[in-house]
Design an enzyme around this catalytic site. Sequence first.
Site, PDB file in Angstrom:
ATOM      1  N   ARG A  82       0.826  -0.889  -0.219  1.00  0.00           N
ATOM      2  CA  ARG A  82      -0.224  -0.144   0.167  1.00  0.00           C
ATOM      3  C   ARG A  82       0.970   1.365  -0.035  1.00  0.00           C
ATOM      4  O   ARG A  82       0.314   2.261  -0.341  1.00  0.00           O
ATOM      5  CB  ARG A  82      -0.661   0.082   0.973  1.00  0.00           C
ATOM      6  CG  ARG A  82      -1.684  -0.984   1.251  1.00  0.00           C
ATOM      7  CD  ARG A  82      -2.537  -0.676   2.845  1.00  0.00           C
ATOM      8  NE  ARG A  82      -2.669  -0.286   2.885  1.00  0.00           N
ATOM      9  CZ  ARG A  82      -4.737   0.961   2.696  1.00  0.00           C
ATOM     10  NH1 ARG A  82      -5.144   0.075   2.063  1.00  0.00           N
ATOM     11  NH2 ARG A  82      -4.960   1.840   3.454  1.00  0.00           N
ATOM     12  N   ARG A  97       9.561   4.837  -3.163  1.00  0.00           N
ATOM     13  CA  ARG A  97      10.047   6.424  -4.579  1.00  0.00           C
ATOM     14  C   ARG A  97      11.696   6.720  -4.292  1.00  0.00           C
ATOM     15  O   ARG A  97      11.818   7.041  -2.861  1.00  0.00           O
ATOM     16  CB  ARG A  97       9.454   7.762  -4.006  1.00  0.00           C
ATOM     17  CG  ARG A  97       8.064   7.386  -5.136  1.00  0.00           C
ATOM     18  CD  ARG A  97       7.989   8.896  -4.450  1.00  0.00           C
ATOM     19  NE  ARG A  97       6.591   9.122  -4.524  1.00  0.00           N
ATOM     20  CZ  ARG A  97       5.840   9.336  -4.339  1.00  0.00           C
ATOM     21  NH1 ARG A  97       6.020   9.824  -2.291  1.00  0.00           N
ATOM     22  NH2 ARG A  97       3.862   9.449  -3.410  1.00  0.00           N
ATOM     23  N   ARG A 107      -8.632  -6.764  12.619  1.00  0.00           N
ATOM     24  CA  ARG A 107      -8.078  -6.124  14.368  1.00  0.00           C
ATOM     25  C   ARG A 107      -8.948  -4.701  14.724  1.00  0.00           C
ATOM     26  O   ARG A 107      -9.583  -3.892  13.838  1.00  0.00           O
ATOM     27  CB  ARG A 107      -7.361  -5.316  13.119  1.00  0.00           C
ATOM     28  CG  ARG A 107      -6.064  -5.321  14.244  1.00  0.00           C
ATOM     29  CD  ARG A 107      -5.331  -6.254  15.024  1.00  0.00           C
ATOM     30  NE  ARG A 107      -3.872  -5.794  15.907  1.00  0.00           N
ATOM     31  CZ  ARG A 107      -4.302  -5.909  16.464  1.00  0.00           C
ATOM     32  NH1 ARG A 107      -4.201  -7.274  17.666  1.00  0.00           N
ATOM     33  NH2 ARG A 107      -3.315  -5.683  18.216  1.00  0.00           N
ATOM     34  N   ARG A 153       0.406   5.676  15.989  1.00  0.00           N
ATOM     35  CA  ARG A 153       0.326   7.110  15.822  1.00  0.00           C
ATOM     36  C   ARG A 153       0.133   8.460  16.346  1.00  0.00           C
ATOM     37  O   ARG A 153      -1.402   7.527  17.216  1.00  0.00           O
ATOM     38  CB  ARG A 153      -0.016   7.411  14.457  1.00  0.00           C
ATOM     39  CG  ARG A 153      -1.570   6.454  13.943  1.00  0.00           C
ATOM     40  CD  ARG A 153      -1.930   6.582  12.529  1.00  0.00           C
ATOM     41  NE  ARG A 153      -2.292   5.271  11.982  1.00  0.00           N
ATOM     42  CZ  ARG A 153      -2.796   5.266  11.397  1.00  0.00           C
ATOM     43  NH1 ARG A 153      -2.214   4.788   9.986  1.00  0.00           N
ATOM     44  NH2 ARG A 153      -4.066   4.255  10.756  1.00  0.00           N
ATOM     45  N   GLU A 157      -4.040   6.450  18.675  1.00  0.00           N
ATOM     46  CA  GLU A 157      -4.509   5.327  18.312  1.00  0.00           C
ATOM     47  C   GLU A 157      -3.516   4.333  18.450  1.00  0.00           C
ATOM     48  O   GLU A 157      -2.342   3.908  18.325  1.00  0.00           O
ATOM     49  CB  GLU A 157      -4.011   5.183  16.365  1.00  0.00           C
ATOM     50  CG  GLU A 157      -5.098   4.729  16.269  1.00  0.00           C
ATOM     51  CD  GLU A 157      -5.167   4.528  14.372  1.00  0.00           C
ATOM     52  OE1 GLU A 157      -5.256   5.679  13.744  1.00  0.00           O
ATOM     53  OE2 GLU A 157      -4.776   3.584  13.881  1.00  0.00           O
ATOM     54  N   TYR A 203     -10.271  -4.922   2.764  1.00  0.00           N
ATOM     55  CA  TYR A 203      -9.341  -3.290   3.068  1.00  0.00           C
ATOM     56  C   TYR A 203      -9.506  -2.839   2.526  1.00  0.00           C
ATOM     57  O   TYR A 203      -8.862  -2.083   1.222  1.00  0.00           O
ATOM     58  CB  TYR A 203      -7.865  -3.508   3.555  1.00  0.00           C
ATOM     59  CG  TYR A 203      -6.947  -2.984   4.433  1.00  0.00           C
ATOM     60  CD1 TYR A 203      -7.182  -1.849   4.446  1.00  0.00           C
ATOM     61  CD2 TYR A 203      -5.280  -3.013   4.187  1.00  0.00           C
ATOM     62  CE1 TYR A 203      -6.525  -0.654   5.444  1.00  0.00           C
ATOM     63  CE2 TYR A 203      -4.912  -2.680   5.273  1.00  0.00           C
ATOM     64  CZ  TYR A 203      -4.958  -0.905   5.347  1.00  0.00           C
ATOM     65  OH  TYR A 203      -4.322  -0.413   6.551  1.00  0.00           O
ATOM     66  N   ASP A 262     -10.390   1.214   0.961  1.00  0.00           N
ATOM     67  CA  ASP A 262     -10.101   3.207   1.272  1.00  0.00           C
ATOM     68  C   ASP A 262     -11.125   3.795   0.894  1.00  0.00           C
ATOM     69  O   ASP A 262     -12.268   2.712   0.067  1.00  0.00           O
ATOM     70  CB  ASP A 262      -9.432   3.448   0.244  1.00  0.00           C
ATOM     71  CG  ASP A 262      -7.149   3.427   0.554  1.00  0.00           C
ATOM     72  OD1 ASP A 262      -7.555   2.753   1.313  1.00  0.00           O
ATOM     73  OD2 ASP A 262      -6.704   3.427  -0.617  1.00  0.00           O
TER      74      ASP A 262
HETATM   75  N1  UDP Z   1       3.614   0.951   7.327  1.00  0.00           N
HETATM   76  C1  UDP Z   1       4.479   0.114   8.711  1.00  0.00           C
HETATM   77  N2  UDP Z   1       5.320   1.737   9.195  1.00  0.00           N
HETATM   78  C2  UDP Z   1       4.722   3.033   9.265  1.00  0.00           C
HETATM   79  C3  UDP Z   1       3.185   3.124   8.419  1.00  0.00           C
HETATM   80  C4  UDP Z   1       2.666   2.263   7.669  1.00  0.00           C
HETATM   81  O1  UDP Z   1       5.280   0.017   8.527  1.00  0.00           O
HETATM   82  O2  UDP Z   1       4.999   3.889   9.161  1.00  0.00           O
HETATM   83  C5  UDP Z   1       2.761  -0.997   7.429  1.00  0.00           C
HETATM   84  C6  UDP Z   1       1.919  -1.521   7.831  1.00  0.00           C
HETATM   85  O3  UDP Z   1       2.201  -2.673   7.771  1.00  0.00           O
HETATM   86  C7  UDP Z   1       0.554  -0.596   7.563  1.00  0.00           C
HETATM   87  C8  UDP Z   1       0.892  -0.868   6.348  1.00  0.00           C
HETATM   88  O4  UDP Z   1       2.002  -0.156   6.023  1.00  0.00           O
HETATM   89  O5  UDP Z   1       0.289  -1.473   8.273  1.00  0.00           O
HETATM   90  C9  UDP Z   1      -0.076  -0.047   5.553  1.00  0.00           C
HETATM   91  O6  UDP Z   1      -0.444   1.640   5.712  1.00  0.00           O
HETATM   92  P1  UDP Z   1      -0.709   2.729   5.954  1.00  0.00           P
HETATM   93  O7  UDP Z   1      -1.049   3.891   6.194  1.00  0.00           O
HETATM   94  O8  UDP Z   1      -1.652   2.468   4.476  1.00  0.00           O
HETATM   95  O9  UDP Z   1      -2.522   2.044   6.823  1.00  0.00           O
HETATM   96  P2  UDP Z   1      -3.668   2.520   7.779  1.00  0.00           P
HETATM   97  O10 UDP Z   1      -3.892   4.193   7.442  1.00  0.00           O
HETATM   98  O11 UDP Z   1      -5.013   2.339   6.487  1.00  0.00           O
HETATM   99  O12 UDP Z   1      -4.444   2.182   8.580  1.00  0.00           O
END
Ligand code: UDP
Length: 370
Positions: free
Chosen positions: A173, A177, A250, A281, A301, A349, A351
Amino acid sequence: MKDFYDYLIVGAGLYGAVFAYQMTQAGKRCLVIDKRQHIGGNVYCREQSGITVHQYGAHIFHTDDRKIWEFVNQFAAFNQYVHAPIANYHGEVYNLPFNMNTFSKLWGISSPEEAWHKIQEQAQSLGIVSPRNLEEQALSMVGPDVYEKLIKGYTEKQWGRSCKDLPSFIIQRLPLRFMYDNRYFNDRYQGIPVGGYTGIIRQLLEGSEVLLGVNYFDFRREHPKIASCTLFTGPIDAYYDYCFGSLAYRSLRFETCELPVKNFQGSAVVNYTAPEISYTRIIEHKHFEFGQQPTTILTYEYPEVWYAGAEPYYPVNDEENTRLYRRYAELASHEPNVIFGGRLGEYRYYDMDDVIAAALKSAENQRSVF
Ligand code: UDP
């Protein structure tokens, strides 16, 4: 409440609201029920001290689909917010997603070639040919340094299991880059609706009747013939009373506080990637709207174990649960006059833009029925 509706829509979240809008536009009568006391599902926002608070975690709208962008822009003005969160690992700050800013800080390098070689060198020494799980996928994409500091701890907290036991698509996801570019999403269109998402949902539901604080299963018992067709956006396994066993989800816990400071962390989202810190976060809501209020509102969170009765936020789409979901989906495909939709109804999952696209498609399918 009337005696009869064309559609009973279970769940006043994004999927249900978009579907209700399309159907009422087509002249159908819709009754929308939700077990919560508010509309909007997980995109619900409320106002506190002049700040829009995303009650169920950060929701940043992004899409590559112009039609979806135009659709949502009918109901709100979107601001110019571009998501560029940062990661904090034991006090070291890194840019996300993984890009030249991240690599430069991590390795003291400056060119894409140096970064690429560093990752290749690290990844090749591990000898992963075709990644079988999230850990192998991440290691082969970015090597062990990035994996250890920015992925492993965060992901294992988030999902409550080893990265070896998670599907690789989850990490895909995130963009990787070799540019100095901190935009979290590649999508052409993004932003936050000014004032939050609840206003959008309210407009989408304008032509429908809405009952809040209503449990569907009780309601169905009392009103078995209330509508010709049901859209169910709750958990598909709950609909079937967990007859094949329960799907894994989850859950999350949010702790929100208001502080008498103008700017707490200088970013709307900071990820805490070390395993010792139990939250994943901190959201500082005002930064989604460039707020200048004298106080700030933060949400911590915390990922949580899901148990029957807890809020299911993320489906765990590993092989075992995907197999189990298929059994439920098979039952659902023979269910007369019931449509299953959304993250919980389809165990996906999703968006937000994909939820809207799916709801529009499902409404379109209905139009061909009548
Ligand atoms: N992820 C990570 N480190 C980060 C942010 C995301 O390893 O700092 C990984 C983690 O496995 C997460 C996945 O990337 O479940 C997808 O992140 P996303 O931000 O898309 O998750 P959401 O916002 O849907 O919770």
